[in-house]
Write a protein that holds these residues in place. Sequence first.
Motif, PDB file in Angstrom:
ATOM      1  N   CYS A   9       1.234   5.044  -2.849  1.00 41.24           N
ATOM      2  CA  CYS A   9       0.930   4.693  -1.581  1.00 41.24           C
ATOM      3  C   CYS A   9       1.004   5.726  -0.785  1.00 41.24           C
ATOM      4  O   CYS A   9       1.663   6.905  -1.010  1.00 41.24           O
ATOM      5  CB  CYS A   9       1.901   3.572  -1.155  1.00 41.24           C
ATOM      6  SG  CYS A   9       1.712   2.200  -1.772  1.00 41.24           S
ATOM      7  N   ASP A  37       2.868   1.243  -9.167  1.00 43.82           N
ATOM      8  CA  ASP A  37       3.302   0.367  -8.354  1.00 43.82           C
ATOM      9  C   ASP A  37       4.836   0.082  -8.195  1.00 43.82           C
ATOM     10  O   ASP A  37       5.444   0.321  -8.932  1.00 43.82           O
ATOM     11  CB  ASP A  37       2.452  -1.109  -8.566  1.00 43.82           C
ATOM     12  CG  ASP A  37       3.136  -2.306  -7.874  1.00 43.82           C
ATOM     13  OD1 ASP A  37       3.708  -3.018  -8.431  1.00 43.82           O
ATOM     14  OD2 ASP A  37       2.676  -2.367  -6.763  1.00 43.82           O
ATOM     15  N   TYR A 133      -1.920  -4.749  -4.482  1.00 44.61           N
ATOM     16  CA  TYR A 133      -3.448  -4.841  -3.939  1.00 44.61           C
ATOM     17  C   TYR A 133      -4.296  -5.855  -4.493  1.00 44.61           C
ATOM     18  O   TYR A 133      -5.477  -6.058  -3.963  1.00 44.61           O
ATOM     19  CB  TYR A 133      -3.941  -3.433  -4.730  1.00 44.61           C
ATOM     20  CG  TYR A 133      -3.595  -3.356  -6.101  1.00 44.61           C
ATOM     21  CD1 TYR A 133      -4.532  -3.905  -7.029  1.00 44.61           C
ATOM     22  CD2 TYR A 133      -2.505  -2.617  -6.568  1.00 44.61           C
ATOM     23  CE1 TYR A 133      -4.325  -3.786  -8.382  1.00 44.61           C
ATOM     24  CE2 TYR A 133      -2.403  -2.660  -7.992  1.00 44.61           C
ATOM     25  CZ  TYR A 133      -3.366  -3.206  -8.943  1.00 44.61           C
ATOM     26  OH  TYR A 133      -3.274  -3.130 -10.511  1.00 44.61           O
ATOM     27  N   GLN A 224      -5.203   3.212  -2.340  1.00 40.60           N
ATOM     28  CA  GLN A 224      -6.053   2.189  -2.495  1.00 40.60           C
ATOM     29  C   GLN A 224      -7.055   2.141  -1.395  1.00 40.60           C
ATOM     30  O   GLN A 224      -8.418   1.456  -1.552  1.00 40.60           O
ATOM     31  CB  GLN A 224      -5.215   0.925  -2.401  1.00 40.60           C
ATOM     32  CG  GLN A 224      -4.355   0.588  -3.531  1.00 40.60           C
ATOM     33  CD  GLN A 224      -5.225   0.273  -4.796  1.00 40.60           C
ATOM     34  OE1 GLN A 224      -5.987  -0.621  -4.498  1.00 40.60           O
ATOM     35  NE2 GLN A 224      -4.761   0.777  -5.925  1.00 40.60           N
TER      36      GLN A 224
END
Length: 268
Positions: A9, A37, A133, A224
């Motif tokens: 992120c 993640d 996501y 993302q």
Amino acid sequence: MLKFGISPCPNDIFIFFGIIEKKIKTEGLDFDFVIEDVETLNNLCMEKALDISKISAHAFYYLQNDYIMLSSGGALSEYGPVVITKNLEKLKNLSNIKIALPGRLTTASALMWFYWQKNFPNKKYIVEFMPFYKIIDKIIKEEADIGVVIHEGRFIYSLKGLELVEDLGKFWIQETSLPIPLGLIISQKSLNIKKALEKIIQESLNYAYSHFDEAMKFIKKYSQELDEDVIKSHIQCYVNKFTFDMGEKGIQAIDELIKRIERHAIWS
């Protein structure tokens, strides 16, 4: 070589850009970055597979015997996860609600449980845990009735035609008057390198701020969502004074979260 877990992120990549790209001195420490993640990182730490890692503050409840919390590098904010749906009116008439959550050990999962217990104690639920996501698509396809979105999701869900059910960050602040303890950095207690790590992280942060355009280009390799405004909004929301040093207020917020987790069997 120390295994160091962070998420892909924007806030994490921004914070650790200076270390990953070897732009700063690292006190003689060498790092092998594992970029996954956050729920994957939570679970890797449960297996003691990482020396240092970003984790969800919720996960720290289960990890505090083996890991120590750092005061730098975490994510405490006034902006938290949001609960979304495709159709608010339809939601009101459901007796069984399918909920999509971004991992059992995420802070989002705990906050959603606290909110659910206070507002829908008599409603039935079916929970599915999945990578963060995937949640927006799950709601769009109506494979879940509501979903809790984190990271870039909170900035783009409305652009996908989805509606807000609740802002869990506002809910937490109204309940506690404390910042939202989303994530933190931990290191294995046996390493005894807390102070050195905090200094390195602070220097990495300073490097990213003083080389912002360079950091932005690097972030896009992992994000993302590639829209520059979304990335900048993400950094502004989740990289702040608490990232440099969570201080007494940040520690209070994490302690309060842990006390509430102790009182509840979350999504049991």
